[in-house]
Motif scaffolding. Structure first.
Motif, mmCIF file in Angstrom:
data_model
loop_
_atom_site.group_PDB
_atom_site.id
_atom_site.type_symbol
_atom_site.label_atom_id
_atom_site.label_comp_id
_atom_site.label_asym_id
_atom_site.label_seq_id
_atom_site.Cartn_x
_atom_site.Cartn_y
_atom_site.Cartn_z
ATOM 1 N N UNK A 196 -52.960 115.622 -43.853
ATOM 2 C CA UNK A 196 -51.725 115.593 -44.915
ATOM 3 C C UNK A 196 -51.318 113.983 -44.926
ATOM 4 N N UNK A 197 -50.517 114.139 -46.100
ATOM 5 C CA UNK A 197 -49.898 112.554 -46.534
ATOM 6 C C UNK A 197 -48.511 112.951 -46.927
ATOM 7 N N UNK A 198 -47.751 112.242 -46.527
ATOM 8 C CA UNK A 198 -46.132 112.331 -46.921
ATOM 9 C C UNK A 198 -45.801 110.988 -47.775
ATOM 10 N N UNK A 199 -44.674 111.356 -48.573
ATOM 11 C CA UNK A 199 -44.113 110.264 -49.411
ATOM 12 C C UNK A 199 -42.577 110.310 -49.137
ATOM 13 N N UNK A 200 -41.897 109.266 -49.148
ATOM 14 C CA UNK A 200 -40.389 109.278 -48.949
ATOM 15 C C UNK A 200 -39.808 110.221 -48.031
ATOM 16 N N UNK A 201 -40.077 109.871 -46.919
ATOM 17 C CA UNK A 201 -39.262 110.854 -45.632
ATOM 18 C C UNK A 201 -37.676 110.632 -46.098
ATOM 19 N N UNK B 211 -39.458 115.859 -49.545
ATOM 20 C CA UNK B 211 -39.270 116.742 -50.927
ATOM 21 C C UNK B 211 -40.546 117.505 -50.973
ATOM 22 N N UNK B 212 -40.590 118.742 -51.261
ATOM 23 C CA UNK B 212 -41.583 119.539 -51.378
ATOM 24 C C UNK B 212 -42.982 118.825 -51.929
ATOM 25 N N UNK B 213 -42.790 118.056 -53.150
ATOM 26 C CA UNK B 213 -43.869 117.583 -53.910
ATOM 27 C C UNK B 213 -44.227 116.369 -53.200
ATOM 28 N N UNK B 214 -43.672 115.755 -52.150
ATOM 29 C CA UNK B 214 -44.193 114.731 -51.226
ATOM 30 C C UNK B 214 -44.901 115.051 -50.261
ATOM 31 N N UNK B 215 -45.376 116.450 -50.198
ATOM 32 C CA UNK B 215 -46.441 116.581 -49.015
ATOM 33 C C UNK B 215 -47.753 116.998 -49.911
ATOM 34 N N UNK B 216 -48.701 116.311 -49.443
ATOM 35 C CA UNK B 216 -50.063 116.532 -49.893
ATOM 36 C C UNK B 216 -51.069 116.929 -48.861
ATOM 37 N N UNK B 217 -51.595 118.118 -49.049
ATOM 38 C CA UNK B 217 -52.829 118.427 -47.877
ATOM 39 C C UNK B 217 -54.098 117.665 -48.446
ATOM 40 N N UNK B 218 -54.528 116.694 -47.821
ATOM 41 C CA UNK B 218 -55.846 115.785 -48.214
ATOM 42 C C UNK B 218 -56.927 116.526 -47.950
ATOM 43 N N UNK B 219 -56.987 117.110 -46.721
ATOM 44 C CA UNK B 219 -58.074 118.082 -46.334
ATOM 45 C C UNK B 219 -57.537 119.404 -45.554
ATOM 46 N N UNK B 220 -58.571 120.444 -45.885
ATOM 47 C CA UNK B 220 -58.167 121.379 -45.295
ATOM 48 C C UNK B 220 -57.085 122.438 -45.963
ATOM 49 N N UNK C 59 -43.428 126.530 -31.410
ATOM 50 C CA UNK C 59 -44.166 125.488 -31.211
ATOM 51 C C UNK C 59 -44.576 125.554 -29.545
ATOM 52 N N UNK C 60 -43.893 126.474 -28.620
ATOM 53 C CA UNK C 60 -43.948 126.462 -27.324
ATOM 54 C C UNK C 60 -43.100 125.287 -26.699
ATOM 55 N N UNK C 61 -42.223 124.881 -27.277
ATOM 56 C CA UNK C 61 -41.619 123.534 -26.771
ATOM 57 C C UNK C 61 -40.302 123.709 -26.550
ATOM 58 N N UNK C 62 -39.582 122.896 -25.822
ATOM 59 C CA UNK C 62 -37.977 123.290 -25.558
ATOM 60 C C UNK C 62 -37.292 122.770 -26.845
ATOM 61 N N UNK C 63 -37.731 121.830 -27.572
ATOM 62 C CA UNK C 63 -37.112 121.464 -28.979
ATOM 63 C C UNK C 63 -38.238 120.920 -29.915
ATOM 64 N N UNK C 64 -38.105 120.859 -31.076
ATOM 65 C CA UNK C 64 -39.175 120.694 -31.932
ATOM 66 C C UNK C 64 -38.533 119.213 -33.181
ATOM 67 N N UNK C 65 -39.340 118.362 -33.079
ATOM 68 C CA UNK C 65 -38.921 117.243 -33.661
ATOM 69 C C UNK C 65 -39.529 117.384 -35.205
ATOM 70 N N UNK C 66 -38.687 117.099 -36.427
ATOM 71 C CA UNK C 66 -39.145 117.421 -37.665
ATOM 72 C C UNK C 66 -38.877 116.113 -38.566
ATOM 73 N N UNK C 67 -39.648 115.891 -39.583
ATOM 74 C CA UNK C 67 -39.214 114.762 -40.928
ATOM 75 C C UNK C 67 -38.934 115.955 -41.943
ATOM 76 N N UNK C 68 -38.074 115.607 -42.681
ATOM 77 C CA UNK C 68 -37.705 116.310 -43.820
ATOM 78 C C UNK C 68 -38.128 115.498 -45.343
ATOM 79 N N UNK D 29 -36.807 120.747 -50.107
ATOM 80 C CA UNK D 29 -37.421 119.966 -49.097
ATOM 81 C C UNK D 29 -37.985 120.803 -48.210
ATOM 82 N N UNK D 30 -39.182 120.235 -47.659
ATOM 83 C CA UNK D 30 -39.700 121.050 -46.379
ATOM 84 C C UNK D 30 -39.730 120.107 -45.312
ATOM 85 N N UNK D 31 -39.892 120.811 -44.138
ATOM 86 C CA UNK D 31 -40.053 119.906 -42.910
ATOM 87 C C UNK D 31 -41.376 119.941 -42.422
ATOM 88 N N UNK D 32 -41.912 118.878 -41.710
ATOM 89 C CA UNK D 32 -43.119 118.478 -41.099
ATOM 90 C C UNK D 32 -43.010 117.959 -39.715
#
Length: 133
Positions: free
Chosen positions: A14-19, A45-54, A34-43, A86-89
């Motif tokens: 994937x590719x992200x624009x403007x975090x 805009x929905x339109x700034x996330x593009x799946x480039x493969x898969x 996640x199976x983790x004690x905490x999960x770090x995310x970036x937020x 927004x979405x979180x990645x």
């Protein structure tokens, strides 16, 4: 700021624009997903996330909430709440995760004791981060 990332097996890229922001989430659902004690995310805009493969698999973890992940290796990638613009990645799936260090914690009321020192010195919020003025 353009960022790229992908899953463990490499099928999803994937590719992200403007975090917009980066944070640690301590909610029970993120921990379990996640199976983790905490999960770090970036937020972003929905339109700034593009799946480039898969194409990600989707799991509706609660009404109006879609979690997108690799259907092959299981890597969690996107948290998408339909009512938000927004979405979180997941930061850990970025090719260069150090470019976006988290600036705060959310859902600290659910934080495990072993994760309370993550990002020491950053603000902690018991629920979602208060809206910026």
């Amino acid at each position: 700021m353009r960022l790229e990332g992908g899953c463990l097996c490499g099928r999803l890229r994937y590719r992200l624009e403007r975090v917009k922001s980066a944070y640690w989430c301590h909610c029970t659902m993120c921990r379990r997903a996640s199976g983790s004690a905490a999960l770090p995310w970036v937020s972003v805009a929905r339109e700034d996330v593009t799946f480039v493969s898969g194409t990600p698999a989707v799991f509706e973890s609660s009404p109006g909430v879609a979690r997108r992940f690799c259907g092959n290796c299981g890597s969690p990638i996107v948290f998408d709440m339909a009512r938000e613009s927004d979405v979180d990645v997941t930061i850990g799936t970025l090719d260069d995760p150090d470019r976006v260090p988290p600036t705060h914690h959310i859902w600290g009321s659910s934080a495990l004791h072993l994760a309370r020192d993550l990002g020491e010195g950053l603000p902690h919020y018991d629920g979602e981060r208060p809206s910026d003025p």
